[in-house]
Design a protein around this motif. Structure first.
Motif, PDB file in Angstrom:
ATOM      1  N   UNK A 148       4.294  -9.132 -12.639  1.00  0.00           N
ATOM      2  CA  UNK A 148       4.580  -9.661 -11.307  1.00  0.00           C
ATOM      3  C   UNK A 148       6.036  -9.420 -10.922  1.00  0.00           C
ATOM      4  N   UNK A 149       6.962  -9.583 -11.861  1.00  0.00           N
ATOM      5  CA  UNK A 149       8.384  -9.454 -11.529  1.00  0.00           C
ATOM      6  C   UNK A 149       8.870  -8.008 -11.534  1.00  0.00           C
ATOM      7  N   UNK A 150       8.330  -7.186 -12.438  1.00  0.00           N
ATOM      8  CA  UNK A 150       8.813  -5.806 -12.519  1.00  0.00           C
ATOM      9  C   UNK A 150       7.913  -4.819 -11.799  1.00  0.00           C
ATOM     10  N   UNK A 151       6.646  -5.185 -11.611  1.00  0.00           N
ATOM     11  CA  UNK A 151       5.703  -4.268 -10.968  1.00  0.00           C
ATOM     12  C   UNK A 151       5.276  -3.122 -11.864  1.00  0.00           C
ATOM     13  N   UNK A 152       5.504  -3.264 -13.168  1.00  0.00           N
ATOM     14  CA  UNK A 152       5.214  -2.179 -14.098  1.00  0.00           C
ATOM     15  C   UNK A 152       4.619  -2.732 -15.386  1.00  0.00           C
ATOM     16  N   UNK A 153       3.765  -1.916 -16.014  1.00  0.00           N
ATOM     17  CA  UNK A 153       3.186  -2.272 -17.300  1.00  0.00           C
ATOM     18  C   UNK A 153       4.091  -1.869 -18.456  1.00  0.00           C
ATOM     19  N   UNK A 154       5.102  -1.076 -18.223  1.00  0.00           N
ATOM     20  CA  UNK A 154       5.956  -0.564 -19.293  1.00  0.00           C
ATOM     21  C   UNK A 154       6.585  -1.695 -20.099  1.00  0.00           C
ATOM     22  N   UNK A 155       7.097  -2.711 -19.419  1.00  0.00           N
ATOM     23  CA  UNK A 155       7.737  -3.819 -20.150  1.00  0.00           C
ATOM     24  C   UNK A 155       6.722  -4.607 -20.985  1.00  0.00           C
ATOM     25  N   UNK A 156       5.465  -4.640 -20.552  1.00  0.00           N
ATOM     26  CA  UNK A 156       4.432  -5.317 -21.335  1.00  0.00           C
ATOM     27  C   UNK A 156       4.200  -4.573 -22.651  1.00  0.00           C
ATOM     28  N   UNK A 157       4.144  -3.242 -22.582  1.00  0.00           N
ATOM     29  CA  UNK A 157       3.951  -2.462 -23.800  1.00  0.00           C
ATOM     30  C   UNK A 157       5.177  -2.530 -24.701  1.00  0.00           C
ATOM     31  N   UNK A 158       6.356  -2.660 -24.118  1.00  0.00           N
ATOM     32  CA  UNK A 158       7.569  -2.862 -24.919  1.00  0.00           C
ATOM     33  C   UNK A 158       7.495  -4.210 -25.634  1.00  0.00           C
ATOM     34  N   UNK A 159       7.011  -5.233 -24.932  1.00  0.00           N
ATOM     35  CA  UNK A 159       6.851  -6.553 -25.538  1.00  0.00           C
ATOM     36  C   UNK A 159       5.866  -6.501 -26.707  1.00  0.00           C
ATOM     37  N   UNK A 160       4.761  -5.794 -26.532  1.00  0.00           N
ATOM     38  CA  UNK A 160       3.777  -5.636 -27.609  1.00  0.00           C
ATOM     39  C   UNK A 160       4.438  -4.984 -28.826  1.00  0.00           C
ATOM     40  N   UNK A 161       5.222  -3.935 -28.594  1.00  0.00           N
ATOM     41  CA  UNK A 161       5.882  -3.236 -29.703  1.00  0.00           C
ATOM     42  C   UNK A 161       6.902  -4.133 -30.396  1.00  0.00           C
ATOM     43  N   UNK A 162       7.636  -4.916 -29.636  1.00  0.00           N
ATOM     44  CA  UNK A 162       8.638  -5.814 -30.226  1.00  0.00           C
ATOM     45  C   UNK A 162       7.959  -6.868 -31.094  1.00  0.00           C
ATOM     46  N   UNK A 163       6.917  -7.494 -30.577  1.00  0.00           N
ATOM     47  CA  UNK A 163       6.219  -8.532 -31.335  1.00  0.00           C
ATOM     48  C   UNK A 163       5.578  -7.937 -32.591  1.00  0.00           C
ATOM     49  N   UNK A 164       4.971  -6.768 -32.459  1.00  0.00           N
ATOM     50  CA  UNK A 164       4.356  -6.117 -33.625  1.00  0.00           C
ATOM     51  C   UNK A 164       5.388  -5.806 -34.689  1.00  0.00           C
TER      52      UNK A 164
END
Length: 189
Positions: A148-164
């Motif tokens: 909602x804030x960035x308008x992009x899925x890229x930060x979501x995939x970065x979050x997944x990688x960080x948590x993993x």
């Protein structure tokens, strides 16, 4: 404009693909999952038993940690690639690989609970699943906020990688295969 479910954003916000085009690539994921799950199980068995001459029977903790590197490490690399592609075919390949490599977790930390404490493995597995479920609830809300804030899925995939990678690093540093349950003798596996 709030949305309770975030993933349909791909379908209605900027429709690049029709539903028919999306369904054509939908059969790739189950095939990749089946193949990788079979290979991860066989690889772990061969590493532990030393059935093949080039695999000389590794220690249990070494195999568990290797499987986690495959499951979380490689998976997060493909998640990062997924966030930076614009091609549908590449997105399907990266998503399938990212989810598919997570099957290596079944030969890693998932069975490590039974190595550590076989007498209370059910309870410990329940605690681990509860923690994962809570992270899933928070992750959906956080992902929705990021989109909602960035308008992009890229930060979501970065979050997944960080948590993993945080989980992988924690297991690599603190993971053990020594029994710690109610049995008085310790077996170094």
């Amino acid at each position: 404009m709030g949305h309770e479910v975030w993933q349909p954003l791909l379908l209605w916000k900027d429709p690049v693909l029709t539903l028919q085009q999306m369904s054509q690539g939908g059969n790739l994921l189950p095939v990749v999952l089946c193949l990788l799950l079979l290979h991860s199980t066989l690889l772990a068995a061969h590493l532990l038993q030393g059935d093949l001459p080039q695999l000389q029977g590794y220690r249990v903790i070494t195999v568990r940690k290797f499987m986690q590197v495959m499951g979380l490490g490689l998976s997060s690399i493909f998640a990062l690639c997924l966030g930076h592609t614009t091609s549908f075919l590449k997105a399907m390949i990266f998503a399938s690989a990212s989810i598919g490599f997570q099957t290596f977790n079944h030969s890693g930390i998932s069975v490590n609970i039974q190595d550590l404490a076989p007498s209370c493995a059910g309870f410990l597995f329940g605690v681990a699943n509860t923690a994962g479920a809570l992270a899933g609830v928070v992750g959906v809300c956080l992902s929705g906020y990021l989109i909602e804030t960035t308008g992009s899925w890229t930060c979501v995939f970065h979050l997944v990688a960080i948590i993993s990678n945080l989980g992988l690093g924690t297991f690599l540093v603190f993971g053990k295969a020594q029994r710690v349950d109610l049995v008085p003798t310790h077996e170094d596996l």
